[in-house]
Design an enzyme around this catalytic site. Structure first.
Site, PDB file in Angstrom:
ATOM      1  CE1 TYR A  81      -3.203  -2.818   0.035  1.00 46.80           C
ATOM      2  CE2 TYR A  81      -3.948  -2.107   2.181  1.00 46.80           C
ATOM      3  CZ  TYR A  81      -4.067  -2.938   1.091  1.00 46.80           C
ATOM      4  OH  TYR A  81      -5.054  -3.884   1.059  1.00 46.80           O
ATOM      5  CG  ASP A 112      -7.335  -4.034   3.864  1.00 45.35           C
ATOM      6  OD1 ASP A 112      -8.345  -3.934   4.590  1.00 45.35           O
ATOM      7  OD2 ASP A 112      -7.158  -3.339   2.853  1.00 45.35           O
ATOM      8  CG  ASP A 168      -2.725 -20.132  -0.133  1.00 48.38           C
ATOM      9  OD1 ASP A 168      -1.929 -19.940   0.812  1.00 48.38           O
ATOM     10  OD2 ASP A 168      -2.412 -20.789  -1.137  1.00 48.38           O
ATOM     11  CG  ASP A 183     -12.840  -6.085   5.884  1.00 47.23           C
ATOM     12  OD1 ASP A 183     -12.418  -5.498   6.889  1.00 47.23           O
ATOM     13  OD2 ASP A 183     -13.360  -5.490   4.921  1.00 47.23           O
ATOM     14  CE  LYS A 239       0.665 -17.803  -2.236  1.00 41.67           C
ATOM     15  NZ  LYS A 239      -0.103 -19.048  -2.078  1.00 41.67           N
TER      16      LYS A 239
END
Ligand code: NAD
Length: 368
Positions: A141, A247, A223, A251, A191
């Protein structure tokens, strides 16, 4: 203790839910012998309208001069066509950077009374109490270069994921310190089978873990973590991860335990802590007095815990929320088949009353 706060109600339902959070904080202050000094300032769309800046200088100065900041929400359809440097969200991103809050804590707790509000079966979600610790100021980001080049039809875009060892180290310490006070389990999510950044992440987190031998560290690819979070959410304690993975996973964890309106958050690690419900400004219900204030109220509990180390007071808010839910009180987003829906302020008042009931015996004991 004097609690010097800046309140940034913001847009949409922000002012409605922060009013209730402040009401609850005032009740706690009164019941436990503290003094609340709260200054209200503008941020987001309301600040753009009043002073053409989504984070006016006097708002930022007030935040930097206080001990903690409680924020409602920013944004709304009226600002969707504004240029990106003049969007309400810019104000929030800048505030996080100015405060230097690099650690975002997002708890997802399944209140027993709300097991039925989860999209998962009650026996799957039961007992879920996850704390997601997300790195907030680095990663893809913020990494440079970021750009889109070329003519329409053959454009190419680049974003850069970048992490330095010190950024990983400081967020890892926060996760291990928090895990020490909980169930002593950190799941670090990356990852590492694909990304260099993740291999560095795993290496540094493993090194930091050596300083916390009482905490059990495991690693998971993002994942698999996403799958496990819906298959066995109660199996997680602290989840430590980088900005973008956090992020998304936070959620997802929020959805697992029910309504968006229930979830609070803390952003810490910098000069002044920032506390906000995770939901947005909900323009579809703004101004109707029906928003769920519990996410903002629970953010207030986090504010007391992390900025003032007032654990008893924070726990009093959390148990008052649980009590109110156990008694069957629901705002519209939580009400099921025939349950009466409380207004935003009625819900805030119920939580305040429940705190007053708890605080009075505590105050009597203290004065003996
Ligand atoms: P949202 O979170 O505002 O709303 C999504 C849905 O959840 C809506 O149906 C809304 O009514 C409901 N909802 C949200 N909070 C609720 C509450 N407390 N009680 C009951 N129902 C609630 O997300 P959105 O609609 O995608 O975004 C609306 C605006 O908010 C946009 O401008 C967006 O940019 C902004 N936003 C701000 C923040 C923030 O300030 N941190 C976060 C997310 C979105």
């Amino acid at each position: 203790m004097i609690l010097k706060l800046t309140i940034l109600p913001g847009d949409g339902i922000g002012p409605e839910v922060t009013d209730e959070a402040v009401r609850v904080l005032e009740t706690v202050a009164l019941g436990f012998g503290h003094q609340l000094e709260a200054t209200r300032k503008d941020i987001g769309g309301v600040a753009l309208v009043r002073s053409k800046d989504p984070l006016p200088v006097d708002s930022l100065e007030a935040c930097l001069g206080s001990q903690a900041v409680l924020l409602g929400a920013v944004g709304g359809p009226a600002f969707d066509s504004f240029p990106s440097n003049l969007r309400p969200e810019r104000g929030l991103l800048r505030l996080r950077q100015e405060l230097g809050v690099f650690a975002n804590l997002r708890p997802a707790v399944c209140f027993p009374a709300l097991e039925d509000s989860s999209p998962l079966r009650p026996e799957v979600v039961r007992g879920t109490d996850v704390l997601i610790v997300r790195e907030l100021l680095g990663g893809i980001y913020f990494g440079e270069p970021r750009q889109t080049s070329g003519a329409v039809g053959s454009r190419v875009s680049i974003d850069t994921m970048r992490y330095g060892e010190s950024e990983i180290e400081r967020i890892a310490h926060i996760a291990f310190q928090l895990a020490r006070k909980r169930r002593r389990q950190v799941t670090s999510v990356d990852k590492a089978n694909v990304l260099d950044c993740s291999r560095l992440w795993r290496d540094v987190v493993t090194r930091v873990a050596k300083g916390y031998p009482e905490v059990n560290l495991s690693h998971m690819y993002v994942d698999s973590a996403a799958m496990a979070l819906v298959a066995r959410p109660a199996g997680f304690d602290v989840v430590l991860t980088e900005n973008m993975f956090g992020d998304i996973l936070s959620d997802q964890a929020g959805a697992v335990v029910g309504s968006l309106g229930m979830l609070g958050s803390a952003s810490i690690g910098g000069k002044v802590g920032l506390y906000e419900p995770i939901h947005g400004s909900a323009p579809d219900i703004a101004g109707q007095g029906i928003a769920n204030p519990l996410g903002a109220i629970l953010s207030g509990a986090m504010l007391l815990r992390y900025s003032f180390e007032l654990e008893t007071e924070a726990a009093a808010i959390e148990s008052a929320v649980a009590k109110v839910l156990d008694a069957g009180h629901r705002t519209r987003d939580l009400a099921r088949g025939g349950q009466r829906a409380l207004s935003t302020s009625e819900m805030g008042r119920q939580v305040s009353d429940a705190i007053r009931d708890q605080a009075q015996p505590a105050a009597r004991t203290a004065s003996r």
